[in-house]
Design an enzyme around this catalytic site. Structure first.
Site, PDB file in Angstrom:
ATOM      1  N   ASP A 260       0.712  -1.140  -0.038  1.00 43.31           N
ATOM      2  CA  ASP A 260       0.064   0.115  -0.089  1.00 43.31           C
ATOM      3  C   ASP A 260       0.923   1.145  -0.034  1.00 43.31           C
ATOM      4  OD1 ASP A 260      -2.127  -1.690   0.268  1.00 43.31           O
ATOM      5  OD2 ASP A 260      -2.759  -1.254   2.322  1.00 43.31           O
TER       6      ASP A 260
ATOM      7  N   ASP B  37     -13.899  -4.745  -3.427  1.00 42.03           N
ATOM      8  CA  ASP B  37     -14.027  -4.801  -1.837  1.00 42.03           C
ATOM      9  C   ASP B  37     -15.282  -5.106  -1.559  1.00 42.03           C
ATOM     10  OD1 ASP B  37     -11.382  -3.976  -1.869  1.00 42.03           O
ATOM     11  OD2 ASP B  37     -12.072  -1.851  -1.791  1.00 42.03           O
TER      12      ASP B  37
END
Lengths: 210, 251
Positions: free
Chosen positions: B11, B130
């Site tokens: 990330d 997601d």
């Protein structure tokens, strides 16, 4: 696996490598892979530069029929089969060097390799994506690369196993993952993305007798 | 034989690697290029860079970082986060990214998937989803998981496959950050339903979790962050154990 050491820095000074530029996909990774071997590979569509280079890379990512169209627009489809130095087609580049491909509705290729390119059936996931082993290795292109080494592949179409195969992979059966005809070589996998084994293959390509 | 892939996810925020725990608390974990090189050496099969600040704050992913990674790393990598245009994808691929992953922008404008697949090929289009299990239904969430939608995970996944996605990266928000294992039931359903590779994400805590997601979840690849970043699971050991469990891996 005996390729545990990093590729030794050989001196390739004076070896000229060109990457054929016809607007097809990700060239940067191939350039960087050669740069890691100490070579500045030049991206070009200039027929003279291509003819005079020591080594020619024929890349390709994307869809076959539109790639062939781009190739024809720049008349490179006529030039490539006449080249006499070692030429390496990568991924779609390799497929375009074959006789025909099912992609885009039976597209005619450059006919350098006498083999047809077919689509994987839907009994397996398409595209094949990831690392697969290469076996039945022949030719100096695979010098010092052990049987069952892993190479990175992303493709929905494949060349059938044939006389010109110099390596096989297995995905829904065996297929030609590398091809050779005279000075022409083709690999379905991406040596530029295949870690140390891939770097070794590019190094071997530079070391081929021309 | 095609092997199962192990994918560390880095990330990225402001050019640095961070790890979101349930997408909120962030801990700094280093320089992305150095980390990427380390992972390539240690046997990672692929890498994913997600610019998490991009979706939340509308920032674009740094092309510079992509160029440096491509220069130094000899395994494939995907870049995601805040990507919403063909031009942006073109620039990322020109810098050497192998694939891009799109998420919210695909939900907002599904044709984007088709445009990207037509222009660059399905092989470089990853659709990240997601989703959260709410009252027995997997609902797709946007913007790093902060905005719920009425979209059903399975319907959406099928739709993006039809539009030309080359791969699906499914993150279960119920599992992400818990270290209790992957959402294997939903993963297996996706894998059986679709004919493109599925990457499992969210919930990795132990080596057994990876075994389970490949066997029970039928995943083609598994993605994790903190267990790798903080050395809790060394990739070489993970792969040895997977092999001992008769799962094909690249060693």
């Amino acid at each position: 696996m005996s390729l545990d050491t990093d590729i030794k820095k050989q001196n390739f000074e004076g070896v000229s490598v060109v990457i054929i530029d016809y607007g097809a996909g990700n060239i940067k990774s191939i350039q960087f892979a050669f740069k890691r071997l100490g070579i500045d590979a030049v991206l070009t569509n200039d027929p003279e530069k291509i003819k005079n280079a020591d080594r020619v890379i024929f890349p390709g990512v994307g869809e076959a029929s539109s790639a062939l169209k781009m190739l024809k627009n720049s008349k490179l489809d006529k030039l490539i089969p006449t080249l006499t130095q070692p030429v390496l087609g990568i991924c779609l580049g390799m497929q375009l060097m074959c006789k025909t491909t099912e992609e885009g509705g039976n597209t005619e290729g450059l006919g350098i390799f006498q083999v047809d390119v077919k689509r994987f059936p839907n009994t397996v996931k398409v595209p094949q994506m990831g690392w697969n082993t290469v076996t039945n290795l022949e030719s100096d292109l695979f010098k010092d690369i052990p049987e069952n080494s892993y190479m990175y592949l992303v493709h929905s179409y494949y060349a059938e196993n044939c006389k010109e195969a110099i390596a096989l992979s297995n995905y829904n059966g065996e297929y030609a993952t590398a091809l050779k005809h005279n000075n022409f070589y083709g690999v379905q996998f991406h040596p530029e993305k295949s870690s140390i084994a891939g770097a070794k293959l590019l190094e071997n390509f530079l070391n081929l007798e021309s | 034989m095609l092997t199962k892939r192990i994918i560390p996810c880095l990330d990225i925020k402001n050019g640095r690697t961070v790890k979101g725990v349930n997408f909120v608390d962030l801990i700094d974990a280093g320089d992305p290029v150095e980390l990427a090189k380390q992972y390539a050496l240690k046997g990672a099969d692929e890498l994913v860079f997600l610019d998490i600040s991009a979706t939340l704050e509308g920032r674009g992913t740094t092309l510079d970082m992509v160029l440096h990674v491509a220069e130094q790393v000899n395994i494939p990598f995907t870049v995601g986060g805040g990507i919403s245009s063909v031009e942006h994808v073109d620039a990322l691929l020109q810098c050497g990214a192998d694939k891009v992953s799109i998420n919210s922008s695909a939900v907002k404008r599904p044709e984007l998937v088709k445009e990207l697949a037509d222009k660059f090929g399905s092989q470089c289009v990853v659709v990240a989803i997601d989703a959260k299990l709410i009252d027995g239904q997997w609902k797709v969430h946007l913007a790093g998981g902060s905005i719920p939608t009425e979209l059903d995970l399975f319907e959406w996944a099928k739709q993006v496959e039809d539009l030309g996605a080359g791969e699906i990266l499914f993150t279960s928000m119920n599992h992400d950050g818990t270290k209790n294992g992957f959402a294997n039931e939903a993963l297996a359903k996706l894998s059986n339903m679709l004919n493109i590779p599925i990457i499992a994400s969210g919930g990795a805590g132990t080596i057994q979790h990876f075994v389970d997601t490949f066997k029970d979840g039928k995943a083609d690849a598994a993605l994790a962050a903190s267990v790798f970043h903080f050395g809790e699971i060394p990739i070489s050991e993970l792969k040895e154990q997977l092999k001992n469990n008769n799962i094909a891996v690249r060693l």
